[in-house]
Design an enzyme around this catalytic site. Sequence first.
Site, short mmCIF file in Angstrom:
data_model
loop_
_atom_site.label_atom_id
_atom_site.label_comp_id
_atom_site.label_asym_id
_atom_site.label_seq_id
_atom_site.Cartn_x
_atom_site.Cartn_y
_atom_site.Cartn_z
N ASN A 53 82.60 7.65 44.59
CA ASN A 53 81.35 7.81 45.31
C ASN A 53 81.20 6.57 46.19
OD1 ASN A 53 78.74 7.91 46.26
ND2 ASN A 53 77.80 8.26 44.29
N ARG A 87 78.96 5.40 47.89
CA ARG A 87 77.66 4.73 47.85
C ARG A 87 77.50 3.85 46.62
NH1 ARG A 87 72.85 8.59 49.41
NH2 ARG A 87 71.90 6.54 49.36
N CYS A 88 78.43 3.92 45.69
CA CYS A 88 78.35 3.19 44.43
C CYS A 88 79.20 1.92 44.49
CB CYS A 88 78.82 4.10 43.29
SG CYS A 88 78.97 3.26 41.70
N SER A 89 78.61 0.78 44.22
CA SER A 89 79.35 -0.49 44.29
C SER A 89 80.47 -0.53 43.25
CB SER A 89 78.41 -1.68 44.11
OG SER A 89 77.83 -1.68 42.83
#
Length: 113
Positions: free
Chosen positions: A7, A9-11
């Site tokens: 994903n 958007r996930c760090s």
Amino acid sequence: MITIYHNPRCSKSREGLHLLELEGRPFTVVKYIDEGITKEELTRIITMLGIKPIELVRQKEKVWIDNFKNRQLTDNNVIDAMVSHPNLIERPVVVNGNKAVIARPAQRIKQIL
């Protein structure tokens, strides 16, 4: 073949992707939030992880709290919830052959390389 369920958007997911890039091995990126994931594929991943389906769920997500928390769910129900709402899947998950890890922290990826 190595596959990362990613994903962007996930760090934590970005950290896992970066680690794989540094390893220099070929790998495939599956953006499961955009592309979706089949029930069969998710079931296979859970089996490789050796966990119960509920252990792969991000239980603090609003969709989980609003729709599933405190309900009596079978493993099948939990898998269906993750297929319908892929943002519920803990990330990143990295698969190499018949081994898989939830790469939190990213260094766990090295266990299956």
